[in-house]
Enzyme design. Structure first.
Site, mmCIF file in Angstrom:
data_model
loop_
_atom_site.group_PDB
_atom_site.id
_atom_site.type_symbol
_atom_site.label_atom_id
_atom_site.label_comp_id
_atom_site.label_asym_id
_atom_site.label_seq_id
_atom_site.Cartn_x
_atom_site.Cartn_y
_atom_site.Cartn_z
ATOM 1 N N SER A 273 0.802 -1.222 0.000
ATOM 2 C CA SER A 273 0.000 0.000 0.000
ATOM 3 C C SER A 273 0.843 1.284 0.000
ATOM 4 O O SER A 273 1.573 1.543 -0.934
ATOM 5 C CB SER A 273 -0.943 -0.058 1.192
ATOM 6 O OG SER A 273 -1.857 0.972 1.166
ATOM 7 N N ASP A 487 -1.689 1.470 -3.579
ATOM 8 C CA ASP A 487 -2.518 0.392 -4.134
ATOM 9 C C ASP A 487 -3.948 0.854 -4.361
ATOM 10 O O ASP A 487 -4.859 0.046 -4.552
ATOM 11 C CB ASP A 487 -2.473 -0.851 -3.226
ATOM 12 C CG ASP A 487 -3.030 -0.578 -1.840
ATOM 13 O OD1 ASP A 487 -3.115 0.597 -1.452
ATOM 14 O OD2 ASP A 487 -3.391 -1.553 -1.150
ATOM 15 N N ALA A 580 -9.311 8.767 8.711
ATOM 16 C CA ALA A 580 -8.930 10.136 8.355
ATOM 17 C C ALA A 580 -7.987 10.137 7.156
ATOM 18 O O ALA A 580 -7.982 11.062 6.339
ATOM 19 C CB ALA A 580 -8.270 10.804 9.543
ATOM 20 N N ASN A 581 -7.222 9.037 6.991
ATOM 21 C CA ASN A 581 -6.256 8.980 5.891
ATOM 22 C C ASN A 581 -6.915 8.749 4.529
ATOM 23 O O ASN A 581 -6.231 8.655 3.519
ATOM 24 C CB ASN A 581 -5.214 7.896 6.155
ATOM 25 C CG ASN A 581 -5.857 6.522 6.315
ATOM 26 O OD1 ASN A 581 -6.836 6.197 5.649
ATOM 27 N ND2 ASN A 581 -5.303 5.727 7.203
ATOM 28 N N THR A 711 1.633 -1.401 10.717
ATOM 29 C CA THR A 711 2.216 -1.578 9.387
ATOM 30 C C THR A 711 3.678 -1.153 9.321
ATOM 31 O O THR A 711 4.364 -1.447 8.355
ATOM 32 C CB THR A 711 1.438 -0.757 8.323
ATOM 33 O OG1 THR A 711 1.502 0.614 8.702
ATOM 34 C CG2 THR A 711 0.004 -1.203 8.209
#
Ligand code: GN1
Length: 754
Positions: A273, A487, A580-581, A711
């Site tokens: 991602s 991605d 929020a991202n 992550t």
């Protein structure tokens, strides 16, 4: 013979005993072709196929025409043949074999008749001799034969005649049951059934054993680096690409097991991602297109960390715990992003799938949400959509065109959108989709991957965290722009105002725009459906306040990671969830979809209501409900802005974000931080939460929390306050507290330069 791997197939297609070979095929042509391949393979090794001894037989032949030839010469056709002592008949019958078994039984009986007929020997001993000599001869090969009732009694009658051996005659009128009991000899029919079940067990285990053998062999081609421990995190495994080959192979295995367990298609996406290009990752997609269930995340971690020699036993453990029937079919679909490492890693996944005999379909280069979409389509028999990339483009663009076609006076300027493709797969797919949108949306692509590096100084994560535009984008004042991530499962909007100031419209603003639009349409349609917004701790405080106090929308907060938001959103009639991202989507319950469809078709509904229902119907079609999807989200945002006649500035003006800051702190082991209350409070290490609380008190409208990233190997710090200066100071002080209390490594965090 063992070297003939190029022609040898699994039994029953190839059966070999020394130089006696049986080849089975489903058609005459196939058998001829196989025979020729065998001849060639044998002759290459200095052996010869004997023309005179080669014969063929057709089982249950329908038309009776045609012959089988070997190098132009007709092969002798037979109606039966003997293989390993058993007779196989062309009509599928087994009468001859049964007769042979009876004969063989008598032959054996004769050999031991001296014992069996001796009155002085006990029935028990005779039974033992009988079970050892006569019975095996009668049962030989019957485990693979389908006996008819008639043939079963033929065998039983023969056996009962042998009761003379026990010195009992019909005239004695002793029941067969009693005779068998005395001699400890069970019914032959039962023995045949037992033998057949035992054989079935062998065959089943043989397949599974063969699969494990292959797993063992192939796993050595995908070795696990010594000492490496990984965790299935917020969105699967992520780390430097060259540590992931074994994980990919093992996730191929796990996806196959998951597919056998759920009897559905499972997805495996190779992507990291928003992470840097050098990283990679993998995640599993469950049947309805959602993230794999938590118990299986645990299995994924166990499997990824198992030592090479323990791999099969960990697999067997999972199979046992989940009671997986290994004879079930499995189907796995795969996809990958554009990282240089993705192609090889995706091959390792396919290797894993094939070891456990799963079927795989590789979609190749796709966005993560596209693969989620394909999984959902596959498991709903196409009801959700056609499981092809073209099907995806067609469904979304048709809904978009339907939604926007009645918008009056939409100028080319309003149709134009600047898209930053993060130098990733989203750019590639946007190019493919353009033609389907028929100029109803005119996309100007930047960072399309033709030169720049993936996610480097561009992409949704960069824009959101840095709060500045991506590199290489030619922004005009007031021009709507958006960024995908690597991605294409996240999207962020932004613009520069006429004074050159940058304005960011993140996931919270997107959720607000979409939920407000849906609420208005529901009111117009007169539908009583509950709309809720699901957020995480990262949602800007202003958005939560606006949604709850102004829009009167239910808001709930979950842990970070779309899997948590997705599940929470499923609880409502319509659940709008966004991180929020910019990662999010809208979920419509079955009830909501049904009510919308009925109203759209209702001949008695007013035009106004019908129009609203039609808009809602196309909105449902435009949204990828499997997961957050940058392309689908972009289209819904563009449609809503067009329908409501809003500029990006109008949208931005709905509420004003509180200044906020996100930072990362490196610590020795980020797992020392444990959180509660949807990650808004740190439970460990001791004293950390008290320090954060004390710091927050120093600022107005302030809030801060810390959590370990799922992550990246960092602790994330988030802060909000009334001014940028305050929030930057607060975020820095909280970072220091983490560094000091949670085992920070490297340099101490430095204050931010305003
Ligand atoms: C603050 C932040 O944006 N965190 C992201 C990030 O997770 P972390 O666990 O924070 O590394 O990646 C996740 C997967 O893409 C995403 O779901 C999540 O929102």
């Amino acid at each position: 013979m063992d070297q003939l791997s190029e022609v040898r197939q699994e039994s029953p297609w190839t059966m070999m005993f020394a130089d006696d070979i049986v080849i089975c095929s489903e058609s005459r042509e196939q058998v001829e072709e196989n025979l020729e391949r065998w001849r060639f393979a044998l002759e290459r090794r200095g052996m010869k196929v004997s023309r005179s001894k080669t014969e063929y037989m057709c089982v249950n032949e329908r038309e009776g025409s045609g012959t089988v030839r070997l190098q132009g010469e007709e092969v002798k056709k037979v109606q039966e043949f003997k293989y390993l002592g058993s007779t196989v008949q062309s009509n599928g019958e087994c009468g001859k074999e049964v007769k042979k078994r009876v004969q063989a039984g008598w032959n054996g009986w004769r050999k031991v008749s001296g014992v069996l007929c001796d009155q002085k020997i006990s029935a028990r001993i005779k039974g033992k001799v009988y079970r050892t000599v006569v019975r095996p001869a009668m049962l030989y090969g019957l485990e693979t034969v389908s006996l008819r009732k008639r043939q079963e009694s033929e065998l039983e009658v023969a056996e009962l005649k042998m009761r003379f051996s026990l010195g009992v005659t019909r005239l004695d009128r002793i029941r067969n049951k009693y005779i068998r009991g005395t001699a400890h000899v069970g019914r032959l029919g039962d023995k045949v059934r037992e033998a057949r079940l035992r054989w079935f067990g062998h065959v089943q285990r043989r397949e599974t054993m063969a699969q494990f053998e292959e797993v063992s062999q192939k796993s050595s081609l995908h070795p696990k680096p010594k000492g490496l421990t990984l965790q299935y995190g917020t969105a699967g495994f992520r780390t430097t690409a060259n540590h992931l080959d074994h994980v990919m192979f093992r996730m191929g295995l796990l996806a196959t097991l998951r597919s056998k367990k759920t009897k559905s298609t499972i997805g495996v996406m190779v992507t990291a991602s928003h992470n840097p290009e050098e990283d990679n990752g993998v995640k599993l997609i469950d049947p309805m297109g959602e993230m794999v269930t938590p118990a299986w995340e645990g299995y994924a971690t166990e499997l990824a960390n198992a030592d090479q020699e323990d791999l099969c036993s960990v697999l067997k453990d999972i199979i046992g715990k989940e009671a997986i029937d290994m004879s079930k079919a499995a189907s796995v679909v795969t996809g990958r992003d554009t990282r240089p490492s993705s192609e090889n890693l995706s091959r390792a996944v396919l290797d894993g799938v094939s070891c456990l005999q799963g079927h795989s379909l590789d979609f190749g280069l796709v966005t993560t949400p596209q693969l989620h979409y394909m999984v959902l389509c596959c498991n709903t028999n196409g009801c959700y959509g056609i499981a092809t990339i073209q099907g995806y483009y067609e469904k979304l663009s048709k809904a978009f065109i339907e939604l926007t076609k009645n918008v009056l006076k939409r100028t080319d300027d309003q149709k134009r959108l600047l898209v930053d493709g993060a130098n990733g797969i989203g750019a590639l797919k946007m190019r493919e989709m353009e033609v389907f949108l028929k100029s109803e949306l005119q996309v100007e692509l930047f960072n399309d991957g033709s030169s720049g590096k993936l996610n480097y100084l561009c992409g949704a994560d960069h824009v959101k965290v840095q709060q500045k535009p991506p590199q290489g984008m030619d922004m005009r004042p007031g021009q709507r722009c958006c960024s995908f991530d690597g991605d294409a499962d996240r999207i962020i909007y932004y613009y520069n105002d006429s004074a050159g100031h940058f304005h960011l419209l993140d996931g919270d603003k997107i959720a607000t725009l979409i939920s407000t639009y849906l609420k208005e349409l529901l009111t117009q349609a007169g539908l009583n459906l509950q709309v809720a917004v699901v957020q995480t701790a990262y949602a800007n405080g202003s958005s939560t306040q606006y949604l709850e106090n102004v829009m009167k929308v239910t808001v709930c907060c979950t842990k970070t990671g779309v899997k948590h938001l997705h599940h929470a959103a499923q609880e409502f009639d319509i659940g709008v969830y966004f991180e929020a991202n910019g990662h999010g989507t809208v979920l419509f319950s079955k009830k909501a979809e049904k009510q919308i469809q009925l109203l759209a078709k209702d001949p008695n509904a007013s035009d106004d209501k019908k129009h609203a229902a039609k808009l809602l119907e196309n909105t449902v079609n435009l949204i990828n409900q499997a997961t957050g999807d940058a392309i689908s989200d972009m289209l819904i945002i563009e449609a809503v802005l067009a329908i409501r006649g809003m500029t990006v500035q109008d949208w931005d003006g709905i509420y004003t974000d509180l200044p906020n800051r996100q930072l990362k702190v490196k610590v020795a082991d980020r797992r020392v931080i444990d959180t509660t209350d949807a990650e808004r409070k740190a439970v460990t290490p001791a004293g950390l939460q008290d320090s954060i609380d004390a710091l927050v008190k120093k600022y107005k409208q302030a809030r801060a929390f810390v959590r370990p990233s799922g992550t990246e190997d960092v602790v994330r710090v988030y802060a909000e306050a009334d001014t940028q200066e305050s929030v930057d100071a607060l975020a820095h002080q909280v970072s220091l507290a983490v560094y000091r209390l949670a085992g920070g490594v490297g340099e101490e965090p430095k204050p931010l330069k305003c």
